[in-house]
Every structure is written in structure tokens, then in C-alpha cells.
Design a protein around this motif. Structure first.
Motif, short mmCIF file in Angstrom:
data_model
loop_
_atom_site.label_atom_id
_atom_site.label_comp_id
_atom_site.label_asym_id
_atom_site.label_seq_id
_atom_site.Cartn_x
_atom_site.Cartn_y
_atom_site.Cartn_z
N LEU A 346 0.81 -1.21 0.00
CA LEU A 346 0.00 0.00 0.00
C LEU A 346 0.84 1.26 0.00
CD1 LEU A 346 -2.87 -0.90 2.49
CD2 LEU A 346 -3.00 -0.70 0.01
N ASP A 347 2.09 1.17 0.39
CA ASP A 347 2.94 2.36 0.45
C ASP A 347 3.56 2.69 -0.90
OD1 ASP A 347 2.42 2.54 3.16
OD2 ASP A 347 4.11 1.24 3.68
N ASP A 348 3.21 1.93 -1.92
CA ASP A 348 3.80 2.16 -3.23
C ASP A 348 3.30 3.47 -3.84
OD1 ASP A 348 3.95 -1.26 -4.40
OD2 ASP A 348 5.30 -0.08 -3.20
N GLU A 349 3.94 3.84 -4.92
CA GLU A 349 3.54 4.99 -5.69
C GLU A 349 2.20 4.71 -6.38
OE1 GLU A 349 5.48 7.60 -9.36
OE2 GLU A 349 6.46 5.82 -8.56
N MET A 350 1.36 5.73 -6.42
CA MET A 350 0.04 5.58 -7.05
C MET A 350 0.18 5.47 -8.56
SD MET A 350 -2.52 8.31 -5.32
CE MET A 350 -2.81 8.36 -3.56
N PRO A 351 -0.70 4.69 -9.22
CA PRO A 351 -0.80 4.79 -10.68
C PRO A 351 -1.28 6.19 -11.08
CG PRO A 351 -1.90 2.82 -9.86
CD PRO A 351 -1.58 3.66 -8.67
N LEU A 352 -1.03 6.56 -12.31
CA LEU A 352 -1.40 7.90 -12.76
C LEU A 352 -2.90 8.15 -12.63
CD1 LEU A 352 -0.72 10.59 -14.10
CD2 LEU A 352 -0.98 9.47 -16.31
N LEU A 353 -3.73 7.16 -13.01
CA LEU A 353 -5.18 7.35 -12.93
C LEU A 353 -5.64 7.54 -11.48
CD1 LEU A 353 -6.67 4.88 -15.57
CD2 LEU A 353 -6.07 7.29 -15.79
N ALA A 354 -4.97 6.89 -10.54
CA ALA A 354 -5.31 7.09 -9.13
C ALA A 354 -4.87 8.46 -8.66
CB ALA A 354 -4.68 6.00 -8.27
N GLN A 355 -3.72 8.91 -9.12
CA GLN A 355 -3.24 10.23 -8.73
C GLN A 355 -4.13 11.33 -9.30
OE1 GLN A 355 0.86 10.91 -9.64
NE2 GLN A 355 0.85 13.02 -8.90
N MET A 356 -4.79 11.05 -10.42
CA MET A 356 -5.68 12.04 -11.03
C MET A 356 -7.04 12.11 -10.33
SD MET A 356 -4.76 11.37 -15.05
CE MET A 356 -6.21 12.22 -15.65
N THR A 357 -7.19 11.42 -9.22
CA THR A 357 -8.44 11.49 -8.44
C THR A 357 -8.22 12.17 -7.09
OG1 THR A 357 -8.07 9.29 -7.51
CG2 THR A 357 -9.33 9.42 -9.56
N ILE A 358 -7.11 12.87 -6.93
CA ILE A 358 -6.84 13.59 -5.69
C ILE A 358 -6.36 14.99 -6.04
CG2 ILE A 358 -6.23 11.48 -4.44
CD1 ILE A 358 -3.29 12.30 -4.72
N ASN A 359 -6.27 15.83 -5.04
CA ASN A 359 -5.67 17.15 -5.19
C ASN A 359 -4.21 17.05 -4.75
OD1 ASN A 359 -8.02 18.53 -6.09
ND2 ASN A 359 -8.78 18.60 -3.99
N ASP A 360 -3.32 17.07 -5.71
CA ASP A 360 -1.89 16.89 -5.45
C ASP A 360 -1.26 18.25 -5.15
OD1 ASP A 360 0.69 16.08 -5.27
OD2 ASP A 360 0.85 15.27 -7.30
N GLU A 361 -1.22 18.61 -3.89
CA GLU A 361 -0.70 19.92 -3.50
C GLU A 361 0.81 20.01 -3.72
OE1 GLU A 361 -1.81 20.65 0.49
OE2 GLU A 361 -4.00 20.60 0.09
N GLU A 362 1.50 18.89 -3.63
CA GLU A 362 2.95 18.90 -3.81
C GLU A 362 3.33 19.36 -5.21
OE1 GLU A 362 6.75 15.80 -3.50
OE2 GLU A 362 4.72 15.17 -2.93
N ASN A 363 2.57 18.93 -6.21
CA ASN A 363 2.84 19.31 -7.59
C ASN A 363 1.95 20.45 -8.07
OD1 ASN A 363 4.94 17.51 -8.56
ND2 ASN A 363 3.47 15.88 -8.18
N ASP A 364 1.12 20.98 -7.17
CA ASP A 364 0.19 22.04 -7.53
C ASP A 364 -0.74 21.58 -8.66
OD1 ASP A 364 -1.02 24.47 -7.27
OD2 ASP A 364 0.39 25.54 -8.54
N MET A 365 -1.20 20.32 -8.58
CA MET A 365 -2.11 19.76 -9.58
C MET A 365 -3.41 19.37 -8.87
SD MET A 365 -0.21 19.74 -12.39
CE MET A 365 -0.64 18.46 -13.55
N TYR A 366 -4.40 20.25 -8.96
CA TYR A 366 -5.65 20.06 -8.23
C TYR A 366 -6.68 19.43 -9.16
CZ TYR A 366 -3.43 22.96 -4.71
OH TYR A 366 -2.56 23.47 -3.77
N PHE A 367 -6.60 18.11 -9.31
CA PHE A 367 -7.46 17.40 -10.26
C PHE A 367 -8.92 17.48 -9.85
CE2 PHE A 367 -3.28 15.36 -10.77
CZ PHE A 367 -3.16 15.41 -12.14
N ILE A 368 -9.25 17.17 -8.60
CA ILE A 368 -10.64 17.13 -8.17
C ILE A 368 -11.21 18.53 -8.02
CG2 ILE A 368 -12.19 16.33 -6.35
CD1 ILE A 368 -11.00 14.17 -8.19
N GLU A 369 -10.41 19.47 -7.57
CA GLU A 369 -10.89 20.84 -7.45
C GLU A 369 -11.25 21.42 -8.82
OE1 GLU A 369 -9.25 25.21 -5.96
OE2 GLU A 369 -8.44 23.37 -5.06
#
Length: 527
Positions: A346-369
Motif C-alpha cells: 500500500l505504500d507504493d507509488e500511485m498509478p497515474l489514474l489514481a493520482q488524477m483522483t486527488i488534489n496533489d498539492e505537492e505538484n500544484d495539480m488540483y485534479f478534483i478541485e
């Protein structure tokens, strides 16, 4: 593989008396063989009689009175074998052969230089930004151009475009739109994005409907990913769309054509994933707009929001084979199959499609917002007969559809039918405990509750997590469509794809659903 199966099935087993005498087998072995053949023919004869009684007219077409019962119909024997033995093994053999053929014939020996210049564009509008480990390796451009000195391969016949009736209608509607466009009225921009291996003509039917309904509609048919540039990943394709939309806005003459007031995104198949990625790059958080335009409607048609790993026909392909094929067919296939990252814990890196379902503040990529900033969201999905994108992933439902229900939808009468049209909210999704997890729950806690713990090869364990993230953007309108029939070609019918005369004959009946899509886009419904 199919030829081998048919040959094995149709071949008539014989008993050569002379050969038996030469080998001089024992009487016991001869009796066993005779009994086995007798049982075989008796069982097959009973099966043939059963099908004759059920389908008398159809069986007469294949009947040969001069032959013995076991050889009266090659079709009957093939059906008998497929019902006697699990049909999925024949499908798996066919899938293995198809994957091996596609991999061996792939002319992609040369990989282009890294696509890091696209990530450098992040700082253009969003200030200084660093690329984290989560986005590494996803922007590499792969192409089908082949080694240096070799010309690009020509697309197959079904991908070539012709001057069809739909193209003539579109050209006539465009000319009328230019003549009657008023410069003092607000304009609504519709960005139409095609999918994997597609072209700008894939959504020609929808563009024509929108132009016919209102002269103040402006159509932007994305061309930067056609025809074979869509295989280098969602990130690379999404960045090209960002550049094209920005260039369109800069070149648009608002004085003569009127100001751009609203913008809507429509993505077909993987085009919906392109749109979701491009949105977070174009989205302006302070004003909640895109280049000053109101974000009106986000709509997808047959888009694999949850990937294509464990649903539909792809479920028949073993996990190792899917991973092996994804390695050879480009970054886009790896993104869709959720094989773009390694999976162990579970501690692995997310797949891209999973990362596109969160607000990634570290990369300033707010997909859900960015997705929630739209006035409304809508997902059209094929309820049956979609070979490429199954119902579950296109309709944002992580649980698998029962095959009985799918067969019922596929056998409906009366042509294209809408089997469901309604609004679903996160609190309505009790399956899998989605409604019990609040969108404000910390990411680590959400992962612990929603990410499946499974040992299967593939990242399908993220599907519940991805559905929860997408539904946290707000309510979705779902329109589930059924195209009854024996062929699983509904994927292109839902947009009435008509690139040439051949595709027009196959998919023209989808124009009924396209009109439904245009009615929704032009309506004043809040959802």
C-alpha cells in the motif's frame, strides 16, 4: 488460433481397420476405443437433435443429408465443443495470439527524447514548481515513427478519412455558423477530444449537432493527438491539448466573433482522461475559471475512468500477459492498464489514474478541485457490447456488473436504448462503504479504507479509491446506453463515428444518442 480450433473441431475421427490389424492391438484396448467413440457420437447426435428442434430453419442451411450425423454441420460441431468445454480458454488463446502479433509487428524501436519540456511549462502559469517522484517517467514521448530514415506507417483503412455525408453536413453547418455569427453575443466554446488512435473526425456528429442548434457555439476539435500520437501517455497528450487550447484562445478574434463566455469539455474514450489532466493545467484557482471563461459542462463518452484492467473482455486476459502487452504498446496502454508503476504494498507509488483522483498539492495539480469547478458533470456509458471500455469503468462503478444483466441489456429490441438516466451522489454509493468515507478524510486514511488488499497482478486494487475520488468532485449525471446486437462494437456507436463509408455503415445508428448528448449540452439543467 481460430483456424487451428476449427480444424481440430471439424476433423472427423476415423477408425482404419487395416491400420488396426497392422498394429495388432489387444482386444481390450479396441473395445475401449469403440465404446469411447460410440459415446462421443451418441452425445453429439443428441446435441444435434436438440438444436434441430430449437432452430429448424437455421439448421437446414447447414444440413447435408448424404453425410453421417456427426458431419452434418461444421457449425454445430463448433458450437458443441464451445459448450462442452469452457469458452474462455479459447478466448484466452485468441487474446494471447493477438497480443503476440501486435507486439511483434510494432514498429516502435526508437523512443523519442524525454517529454520534460512539457513539465517545464508548469512554471509558465503556476509559478515555480518542482517535479516530484510521482510524475517521473510519465511524460516520455513514444511514437510509432520507427527508426530514423523510415517513413511513418500509413494508418489502416478503417482509420482513413473520407468525405462522408456527415462531413458535408458539418461543413455546411460551419459555413452557416460563420455567416450568421453575431459579434455582440457571448460565445460558448466546446472542446471535443478524441481517444486512443482516433482523429478529430471521431466527434464530427456531435460537432454538427451543436452547430445546427445554436450559431453562437464555437467548436474546437483537438488535432494535436492524431492519428498515432496518442500512444505516448496521458501526460504527454494532455500537455499538447493544453498548448492547443491556449493557442486557440490567443488567436481567437473576440472583436469580430464575440467574447468567449463559457467553456465545456467533451472527451470520448481516452479523450476523457486527456481532458481531466488538461483541466488541472488550465484551471485558475483564484477565479475558478479557465482563461477567464466559465466552466460549464464536463462530459465523457465511454471513458475508462477506472482503467481497463479487470473489467469486460480484458478480464479474460491473464495479468502477466496484460503487463507484457502494455510494455510493448506504449505508455498510454500502461496508463490505462494501471501498469505505469510497480505494485507490491500500500505504500507504493500511485498509478497515474489514481493520482488524477486527488488534489496533489505537492505538484500544484488540483485534479478534483478543477473537476468540481464545472457547473455539471455527465458520463455516458455503454451498458453492453463495448469491447474496449466496459460498463463499470465508464459509469464510475467499481463493482462488477452481473453477466445476466449485461445479457439482458444486449438482447433488448428496438435499437439504441437508454437504460438509465439519473444523478448519483457520493452518499448514494453504499457499495463497498464509499459513502462512509468523507471526502475530507486524510489521504492515508482513505487509502487504508478504500485500497483493496489483493495479491493479483495489476493495480485493480485502486478502483474503489478512484471512484471515491471522482465522486467527491460532486454529483454526476449518468446516462447508460444499450446498443443491442451480436457484435461488441458499441464503443464507436456512442459517438456515431463516421470517418469513412465503412465506419458510417457500422456506427451510424448512434446518431440517436448523439442528439441526446447535444440536447443535454444545450440545456439549462443544473446537473
Amino acid at each position: 488460433v481460430v483456424v487451428v480450433v476449427v480444424v481440430v473441431v471439424v476433423q472427423q475421427p476415423r477408425c482404419d481397420d487395416d491400420a488396426h490389424q497392422r498394429r495388432s492391438p489387444s482386444k481390450k484396448k479396441t473395445k475401449k476405443k469403440t465404446k469411447k467413440k460410440k459415446r462421443f457420437f451418441e452425445e453429439e447426435e443428441r446435441f444435434c437433435d436438440f438444436w434441430r428442434r430449437r432452430h429448424k430453419k437455421r439448421i437446414r442451411l447447414f444440413s447435408f443429408p448424404t453425410l453421417s450425423v456427426p458431419l452434418k454441420s461444421a457449425s454445430l460441431r463448433l458450437v458443441w465443443v464451445l459448450t462442452r468445454y469452457p469458452a474462455k480458454w479459447f478466448l484466452r488463446l485468441f487474446a494471447c495470439g493477438l497480443a503476440a502479433t501486435m507486439r511483434s509487428s510494432r514498429p516502435m524501436e526508437m523512443k523519442m527524447e524525454s517529454y520534460n519540456n512539457h513539465f517545464a511549462n508548469f512554471s509558465r502559469k503556476k509559478g515555480t514548481m518542482t517535479q516530484s517522484n510521482k510524475m517521473k517517467g510519465r511524460g516520455k514521448e513514444e511514437t510509432f515513427l520507427g527508426p530514423p530514415g523510415r517513413s511513418a506507417p500509413s494508418p489502416p483503412r478503417w482509420m482513413k478519412t473520407e468525405r462522408t455525408d456527415m462531413r458535408r453536413r458539418f461543413e455546411a453547418a460551419s459555413a452557416k455558423n460563420v455567416e450568421t455569427m453575431a459579434s455582440d453575443e457571448d460565445k460558448h466554446v466546446f472542446v471535443l477530444v478524441h481517444g486512443l488512435g482516433g482523429s478529430e473526425d471521431d466527434l464530427l456528429a456531435l460537432a454538427t449537432e451543436l452547430l445546427d442548434r445554436d450559431t453562437n457555439n464555437v467548436i474546437l476539435r483537438v488535432t494535436c493527438n492524431t492519428p498515432m500520437r496518442s500512444f505516448d501517455g496521458i501526460v504527454a497528450g494532455g500537455e499538447r491539448i493544453v498548448d492547443e487550447v491556449e493557442a486557440f484562445a490567443e488567436e481567437y478574434d473576440a472583436k469580430t466573433k464575440g467574447p468567449l463566455k463559457k467553456i465545456s469539455f467533451i472527451g470520448n474514450s481516452m479523450g476523457g482522461l486527456y481532458c481531466r489532466y488538461a483541466l488541472t493545467r488550465l484551471y485558475e484557482r483564484k477565479t475558478k475559471t479557465i482563461m477567464g471563461m466559465e466552466m460549464h459542462t464536463f462530459m465523457t463518452t465511454a471513458t475508462p475512468h477506472l482503467g481497463v484492467g479487470e473489467y469486460g473482455y480484458f478480464e479474460l486476459v491473464p495479468g502477466p500477459l496484460r503487463k507484457w502487452a502494455g510494455e510493448g504498446l506504449g505508455q498510454s496502454i500502461k496508463d490505462l492498464a494501471l501498469f505505469d508503476v510497480e505494485e507490491t504494498t500500500l505504500d507504493d507509488e500511485m498509478p497515474l489514474l489514481a493520482q488524477m483522483t486527488i488534489n496533489d498539492e505537492e505538484n500544484d495539480m488540483y485534479f478534483i478541485e478543477a473537476l468540481s469547478a464545472f457547473r455539471r458533470r455527465c458520463a455516458f456509458a455503454n451498458a453492453a457490447n463495448d469491447f474496449l471500455v466496459s460498463y463499470e469503468t465508464a459509469s464510475l462503478r467499481h463493482e462488477k456488473l452481473s453477466r445476466k444483466q449485461e445479457a439482458e441489456w444486449a438482447s433488448l429490441n428496438g435499437g439504441p436504448t437508454i437504460v438509465f438516466d439519473g444523478i448519483i451522489k457520493l452518499e448514494d454509493r453504499k457499495v463497498g462503504g464509499l459513502a462512509d468515507v468523507q471526502p475530507t478524510t486524510p489521504l492515508n486514511e482513505r487509502m487504508e479504507k478504500l485500497v483493496k488488499k489483493t495479491g493479483r497482478i495489476g493495480n485493480e486494487r485502486w478502483t474503489k479509491f478512484m471512484e471515491h475520488g471522482l465522486r467527491s468532485a460532486g454529483p454526476w449525471r449518468h446516462v447508460d446506453v444499450s446498443f443491442p446486437g451480436p457484435l461488441p462494437i458499441a464503443h464507436n456507436k456512442i459517438v456515431a463515428l463516421q470517418r469513412n463509408s465503412m465506419t458510417a455503415k457500422l456506427f451510424k445508428e448512434g446518431e440517436v444518442i448523439v442528439r441526446k448528448q447535444a440536447e443535454y449540452l444545450m440545456s439549462d439543467l443544473d446537473l
